[in-house]
Design a protein around this motif. Structure first.
Motif, PDB file in Angstrom:
ATOM      1  N   GLN A  37       0.809  -1.218   0.000  1.00  0.00           N
ATOM      2  CA  GLN A  37       0.000   0.000   0.000  1.00  0.00           C
ATOM      3  C   GLN A  37       0.847   1.275   0.000  1.00  0.00           C
ATOM      4  O   GLN A  37       0.330   2.368   0.162  1.00  0.00           O
ATOM      5  CB  GLN A  37      -0.907   0.006   1.245  1.00  0.00           C
ATOM      6  N   ALA A  38       2.135   1.096  -0.150  1.00  0.00           N
ATOM      7  CA  ALA A  38       3.030   2.254  -0.041  1.00  0.00           C
ATOM      8  C   ALA A  38       2.843   3.220  -1.205  1.00  0.00           C
ATOM      9  O   ALA A  38       2.592   2.817  -2.349  1.00  0.00           O
ATOM     10  CB  ALA A  38       4.482   1.792   0.014  1.00  0.00           C
ATOM     11  N   CYS A  39       2.965   4.483  -0.878  1.00  0.00           N
ATOM     12  CA  CYS A  39       2.940   5.536  -1.898  1.00  0.00           C
ATOM     13  C   CYS A  39       4.265   6.301  -1.793  1.00  0.00           C
ATOM     14  O   CYS A  39       4.631   6.787  -0.716  1.00  0.00           O
ATOM     15  CB  CYS A  39       1.767   6.486  -1.648  1.00  0.00           C
ATOM     16  N   PHE A  40       4.998   6.385  -2.896  1.00  0.00           N
ATOM     17  CA  PHE A  40       6.326   7.026  -2.895  1.00  0.00           C
ATOM     18  C   PHE A  40       6.312   8.208  -3.844  1.00  0.00           C
ATOM     19  O   PHE A  40       5.800   8.119  -4.966  1.00  0.00           O
ATOM     20  CB  PHE A  40       7.392   6.013  -3.323  1.00  0.00           C
ATOM     21  N   GLN A  41       6.854   9.314  -3.386  1.00  0.00           N
ATOM     22  CA  GLN A  41       6.907  10.530  -4.206  1.00  0.00           C
ATOM     23  C   GLN A  41       8.298  11.166  -4.110  1.00  0.00           C
ATOM     24  O   GLN A  41       8.976  11.020  -3.096  1.00  0.00           O
ATOM     25  CB  GLN A  41       5.852  11.555  -3.759  1.00  0.00           C
ATOM     26  N   VAL A  42       8.668  11.863  -5.159  1.00  0.00           N
ATOM     27  CA  VAL A  42       9.893  12.671  -5.152  1.00  0.00           C
ATOM     28  C   VAL A  42       9.461  14.116  -5.347  1.00  0.00           C
ATOM     29  O   VAL A  42       8.929  14.472  -6.400  1.00  0.00           O
ATOM     30  CB  VAL A  42      10.877  12.245  -6.254  1.00  0.00           C
ATOM     31  N   GLN A  43       9.651  14.916  -4.325  1.00  0.00           N
ATOM     32  CA  GLN A  43       9.188  16.309  -4.340  1.00  0.00           C
ATOM     33  C   GLN A  43      10.326  17.238  -4.737  1.00  0.00           C
ATOM     34  O   GLN A  43      11.392  17.230  -4.139  1.00  0.00           O
ATOM     35  CB  GLN A  43       8.671  16.689  -2.958  1.00  0.00           C
ATOM     36  N   VAL A  44      10.094  18.032  -5.768  1.00  0.00           N
ATOM     37  CA  VAL A  44      11.074  19.026  -6.223  1.00  0.00           C
ATOM     38  C   VAL A  44      10.451  20.406  -6.034  1.00  0.00           C
ATOM     39  O   VAL A  44       9.453  20.739  -6.666  1.00  0.00           O
ATOM     40  CB  VAL A  44      11.461  18.816  -7.691  1.00  0.00           C
ATOM     41  N   SER A  45      11.028  21.187  -5.127  1.00  0.00           N
ATOM     42  CA  SER A  45      10.496  22.527  -4.834  1.00  0.00           C
ATOM     43  C   SER A  45      11.459  23.578  -5.359  1.00  0.00           C
ATOM     44  O   SER A  45      12.581  23.711  -4.856  1.00  0.00           O
ATOM     45  CB  SER A  45      10.309  22.693  -3.319  1.00  0.00           C
ATOM     46  N   ALA A  80       4.397   7.270   2.060  1.00  0.00           N
ATOM     47  CA  ALA A  80       3.293   6.906   2.947  1.00  0.00           C
ATOM     48  C   ALA A  80       3.215   5.386   2.916  1.00  0.00           C
ATOM     49  O   ALA A  80       3.103   4.797   1.832  1.00  0.00           O
ATOM     50  CB  ALA A  80       1.973   7.533   2.488  1.00  0.00           C
ATOM     51  N   THR A  81       3.298   4.740   4.078  1.00  0.00           N
ATOM     52  CA  THR A  81       3.360   3.275   4.105  1.00  0.00           C
ATOM     53  C   THR A  81       2.002   2.619   4.324  1.00  0.00           C
ATOM     54  O   THR A  81       1.850   1.414   4.145  1.00  0.00           O
ATOM     55  CB  THR A  81       4.321   2.819   5.209  1.00  0.00           C
ATOM     56  N   ASN A  82       1.016   3.425   4.714  1.00  0.00           N
ATOM     57  CA  ASN A  82      -0.317   2.868   4.975  1.00  0.00           C
ATOM     58  C   ASN A  82      -1.376   3.653   4.207  1.00  0.00           C
ATOM     59  O   ASN A  82      -1.206   4.848   3.946  1.00  0.00           O
ATOM     60  CB  ASN A  82      -0.645   2.916   6.479  1.00  0.00           C
ATOM     61  N   PRO A  83      -2.477   2.996   3.836  1.00  0.00           N
ATOM     62  CA  PRO A  83      -3.544   3.686   3.102  1.00  0.00           C
ATOM     63  C   PRO A  83      -4.093   4.856   3.913  1.00  0.00           C
ATOM     64  O   PRO A  83      -4.187   4.795   5.140  1.00  0.00           O
ATOM     65  CB  PRO A  83      -4.613   2.597   2.917  1.00  0.00           C
ATOM     66  N   GLY A  84      -4.418   5.920   3.203  1.00  0.00           N
ATOM     67  CA  GLY A  84      -5.009   7.083   3.850  1.00  0.00           C
ATOM     68  C   GLY A  84      -4.016   8.068   4.412  1.00  0.00           C
ATOM     69  O   GLY A  84      -4.391   9.183   4.799  1.00  0.00           O
ATOM     70  N   GLN A  85      -2.748   7.682   4.481  1.00  0.00           N
ATOM     71  CA  GLN A  85      -1.725   8.606   4.985  1.00  0.00           C
ATOM     72  C   GLN A  85      -1.294   9.566   3.896  1.00  0.00           C
ATOM     73  O   GLN A  85      -1.250   9.209   2.715  1.00  0.00           O
ATOM     74  CB  GLN A  85      -0.496   7.827   5.475  1.00  0.00           C
ATOM     75  N   THR A  86      -0.974  10.768   4.307  1.00  0.00           N
ATOM     76  CA  THR A  86      -0.385  11.734   3.373  1.00  0.00           C
ATOM     77  C   THR A  86       1.126  11.508   3.341  1.00  0.00           C
ATOM     78  O   THR A  86       1.750  11.429   4.399  1.00  0.00           O
ATOM     79  CB  THR A  86      -0.676  13.170   3.830  1.00  0.00           C
ATOM     80  N   PRO A  87       1.688  11.370   2.160  1.00  0.00           N
ATOM     81  CA  PRO A  87       3.148  11.150   2.088  1.00  0.00           C
ATOM     82  C   PRO A  87       3.905  12.234   2.839  1.00  0.00           C
ATOM     83  O   PRO A  87       3.594  13.418   2.732  1.00  0.00           O
ATOM     84  CB  PRO A  87       3.436  11.205   0.577  1.00  0.00           C
ATOM     85  N   ASP A  88       4.883  11.802   3.629  1.00  0.00           N
ATOM     86  CA  ASP A  88       5.697  12.732   4.417  1.00  0.00           C
ATOM     87  C   ASP A  88       7.165  12.390   4.219  1.00  0.00           C
ATOM     88  O   ASP A  88       7.508  11.415   3.552  1.00  0.00           O
ATOM     89  CB  ASP A  88       5.311  12.629   5.902  1.00  0.00           C
ATOM     90  N   LEU A  89       8.024  13.205   4.815  1.00  0.00           N
ATOM     91  CA  LEU A  89       9.458  13.013   4.642  1.00  0.00           C
ATOM     92  C   LEU A  89       9.861  11.597   5.028  1.00  0.00           C
ATOM     93  O   LEU A  89       9.385  11.049   6.028  1.00  0.00           O
ATOM     94  CB  LEU A  89      10.227  14.017   5.489  1.00  0.00           C
ATOM     95  N   LEU A  90      10.773  11.040   4.263  1.00  0.00           N
ATOM     96  CA  LEU A  90      11.210   9.663   4.447  1.00  0.00           C
ATOM     97  C   LEU A  90      11.695   9.415   5.869  1.00  0.00           C
ATOM     98  O   LEU A  90      11.366   8.397   6.495  1.00  0.00           O
ATOM     99  CB  LEU A  90      12.351   9.372   3.455  1.00  0.00           C
ATOM    100  N   GLU A  91      12.481  10.351   6.409  1.00  0.00           N
ATOM    101  CA  GLU A  91      13.058  10.152   7.732  1.00  0.00           C
ATOM    102  C   GLU A  91      12.005  10.164   8.843  1.00  0.00           C
ATOM    103  O   GLU A  91      12.246   9.673   9.955  1.00  0.00           O
ATOM    104  CB  GLU A  91      14.118  11.218   8.028  1.00  0.00           C
ATOM    105  N   LYS A  92      10.824  10.714   8.558  1.00  0.00           N
ATOM    106  CA  LYS A  92       9.774  10.777   9.569  1.00  0.00           C
ATOM    107  C   LYS A  92       8.887   9.533   9.563  1.00  0.00           C
ATOM    108  O   LYS A  92       8.295   9.192  10.591  1.00  0.00           O
ATOM    109  CB  LYS A  92       8.891  12.008   9.333  1.00  0.00           C
ATOM    110  N   VAL A  93       8.778   8.880   8.413  1.00  0.00           N
ATOM    111  CA  VAL A  93       7.762   7.837   8.246  1.00  0.00           C
ATOM    112  C   VAL A  93       8.337   6.432   8.234  1.00  0.00           C
ATOM    113  O   VAL A  93       7.841   5.529   8.900  1.00  0.00           O
ATOM    114  CB  VAL A  93       6.976   8.075   6.936  1.00  0.00           C
ATOM    115  N   ALA A  94       9.430   6.226   7.482  1.00  0.00           N
ATOM    116  CA  ALA A  94       9.896   4.861   7.221  1.00  0.00           C
ATOM    117  C   ALA A  94      10.590   4.250   8.427  1.00  0.00           C
ATOM    118  O   ALA A  94      11.409   4.889   9.084  1.00  0.00           O
ATOM    119  CB  ALA A  94      10.832   4.863   6.018  1.00  0.00           C
ATOM    120  N   SER A  95      10.260   2.971   8.702  1.00  0.00           N
ATOM    121  CA  SER A  95      10.980   2.203   9.721  1.00  0.00           C
ATOM    122  C   SER A  95      12.301   1.726   9.134  1.00  0.00           C
ATOM    123  O   SER A  95      12.574   1.913   7.941  1.00  0.00           O
ATOM    124  CB  SER A  95      10.144   1.005  10.151  1.00  0.00           C
ATOM    125  N   GLY A  96      13.113   1.064   9.972  1.00  0.00           N
ATOM    126  CA  GLY A  96      14.404   0.580   9.489  1.00  0.00           C
ATOM    127  C   GLY A  96      14.267  -0.394   8.331  1.00  0.00           C
ATOM    128  O   GLY A  96      14.972  -0.301   7.329  1.00  0.00           O
TER     129      GLY A  96
END
Length: 558
Positions: free
Chosen positions: A393-401, A421-437
């Protein structure tokens, strides 16, 4: 492609010779056996730094030799040709050798020619790409996230254009800042010079004029004496009615001319007196002309005296010799003009800086647009891979600002962030905040595999990059690496049986100790040996029939 690796007296390796093949080669062994030693040794051939601790205890040096074939590597061939390290008439193999002494000194050779570490790195970029076991932690750094995107986008020309514009902009800014900081000093100097230049402009001495004034001043100062003495000399030489030098000489000539009839030896004397007569007559005429031209002019004397004295005064004031007053005046004029030009240049640079920044922004925007396009492709590719690795269910994005107000940098005006975002319904957030090891390991591995597939480096090494992965996900990882091995040589150090079973080939690393010394060995495994090693990875040192059966099944799937 790496054909052979030879290691002597490196760490706990006494002697190791490995022949390598194309496809995927899995490297397994017990924990602590030294599975990564061969990769560490190869790293030295690619320009990594060495130290004395790498030399096996008791040995005087460590030596690593790597042999590569360059048959399908035109970039590496061109690099060697530019460095004059290859003979175009010889075969297309390349041998790199690195020697480290027990004192820590290091030598490097390419095809037998001594080279620098920088040259090793220059060639190594075309030969091997090593992904270390902690590489996924680098994903958490923003700079590395930008580098990953740029490497995937493969837009080096756009990057170089931004760097070129940035360097030109920085150079102009530095020059502008220097002129700006010295502006007060220049203004104080300009005011002083303005007074000095005006004073010397008013006097307006010409080149060589002081020497002429000095000569004329001496002549006019002694004009009365010059006239009196000249008149006296003319009188004695020519003009006296009673007696003068010219008449005396003529009388002597007349008398001796009569006497030379009686003695011919008087002839030369008469000739000399005749010449003297002519010279005295000519000197007298020139002296008459000199007296007629010599005037006693009090007004001219005053003019010369005044200008001569002013020149002396200005020379003392400006602390130069009078003869150098003209040159000093020209020097001040030049400096004054330069200060005026610097002020004009400051205004000109301000306008130039604006144009240069616009050019930089234009290049940075073009780079940003390319990043935006590549970001979508990279995100789609990574998301596809991690969903196969049990992140369904993961959603992966590359944000270019892009921020046109951001300070200019050699990397452009973008901030690049990896979002997940690793779970449905989550808004994608920074990798270091969301992903487990474990999730971070899978994302990192997916990026490494995708990046490797998009670059034409013939040998890819993955050193325990599957840490934190197990179960069905390990099978997917093994399949990914095996597919990568279809187009490149892949060496994978792993502890997972699913990954090891995916290899086209497998090598086993073992460690032996007699209580005094320790040695590491590496050997290629045949089919039966692979089954036993996979069974060990599955069940531990005690090989059971079920473990062997599972191992055969794993191998049979490929």
């Amino acid at each position: 492609m790496l054909l052979q690796l030879s290691v002597r007296n490196f760490a706990i390796v006494q002697s190791l010779d490995i022949d390598l093949q194309s496809g995927m080669t899995a490297i397994t062994g017990e924990t602590g056996a030294g599975k990564s030693i061969a990769i560490d040794a190869l790293g030295l051939c690619l320009g990594e730094r060495a130290d004395a601790g790498m030399v096996r205890g008791g040995a005087d040096k460590a030596e690593i030799t790597a042999c590569f074939t360059l048959a399908n590597l035109p970039q590496a061939q061109r690099w060697l040709a530019r460095q004059e390290l290859a003979d175009p008439d010889e075969d297309q193999d390349c041998i790199i050798r690195r020697v480290i002494s027990a004192e820590g000194r290091s030598k490097a050779f390419i095809n037998g020619v001594p080279v620098s570490l920088q040259q090793l790195k220059g060639l190594g970029q075309y030969l091997v790409n090593i992904h270390g076991q902690h590489a996924h932690h680098q994903l958490l750094k923003a700079d590395n996230q930008r580098v990953i995107l740029d490497e995937f986008a493969d837009h080096e020309s756009l990057q170089q254009e931004v760097v070129t514009q940035y360097q030109a902009l920085q150079e102009s800014r530095k020059h502008y800042q220097e002129l700006q900081e010295s502006r007060e000093q220049r203004e104080a100097r300009r005011q002083l010079l303005e007074y000095q230049v005006q004073e010397l402009n008013e006097f307006a001495i010409e080149e060589g004029e002081f020497e002429q004034l000095e000569t004329e001043h001496k002549r006019l100062s002694h004009s009365q004496s010059l006239l009196e003495q000249s008149q006296l000399s003319f009188y004695q030489l020519y003009d006296s009615d009673e007696i003068n030098a010219l008449s005396i000489i003529q009388q002597s000539i007349d008398r001796l001319s009569e006497l030379q009839e009686h003695d011919a030896t008087l002839g030369p004397i008469v000739e000399l007196l005749s010449e003297a007569n002519i010279q005295v007559d000519e000197a007298s005429q020139q002296l008459r002309d000199y007296m007629e031209g010599l005037e006693i002019d009090p007004l001219r004397m005053q003019q010369v005296e005044a200008r001569f004295s002013r020149a002396m005064e200005l020379a003392r004031k400006h602390q130069v010799v009078p003869e150098g007053l003209y040159q000093y005046h020209q020097q001040l004029l030049g400096e004054f003009d330069q200060l005026q030009q610097d002020d004009d240049l400051l205004n000109e640079l301000a306008g130039k800086l604006e144009l240069q920044y616009q050019a930089y922004q234009h290049s940075a925007l073009a780079l940003s647009q390319s990043r935006q396009q590549a970001a979508d492709r990279l995100a789609e590719a990574v998301q596809s891979q991690i969903r196969l690795m049990n992140m369904k269910q993961a959603c992966f994005q590359v944000q270019v600002s892009y921020d046109e107000q951001a300070p200019a940098s050699r990397h452009g005006l973008d901030q690049v962030h990896l979002l997940v975002a690793t779970n449905p319904g989550q808004t994608p957030d920074l990798l270091e905040k969301v992903a487990s090891g474990g999730e971070l390991s899978r994302i990192g591995l997916a990026i490494q595999v995708i990046s490797s597939a998009s670059h034409q480096v013939p040998t890819l090494i993955f050193d325990e990059v599957d840490t934190g992965i197990s179960g069905p996900t390990a099978s997917v990882v093994g399949q990914l690496l095996r597919r990568l091995g279809e187009t490149a040589q892949v060496l994978c150090v792993t502890h997972l049986p699913q990954v090891a079973a995916s290899g086209h080939h497998q090598m086993l690393v073992t460690k032996f100790s007699d209580g005094k010394t320790t040695e590491t060995h590496m050997m290629s495994l045949e089919q039966d040996q692979r089954v036993e090693e996979l069974a060990r990875l599955l069940a531990g040192d005690k090989l059971t029939e079920s473990a062997l059966a599972n191992a055969r099944e794993l191998l049979g799937q490929h």
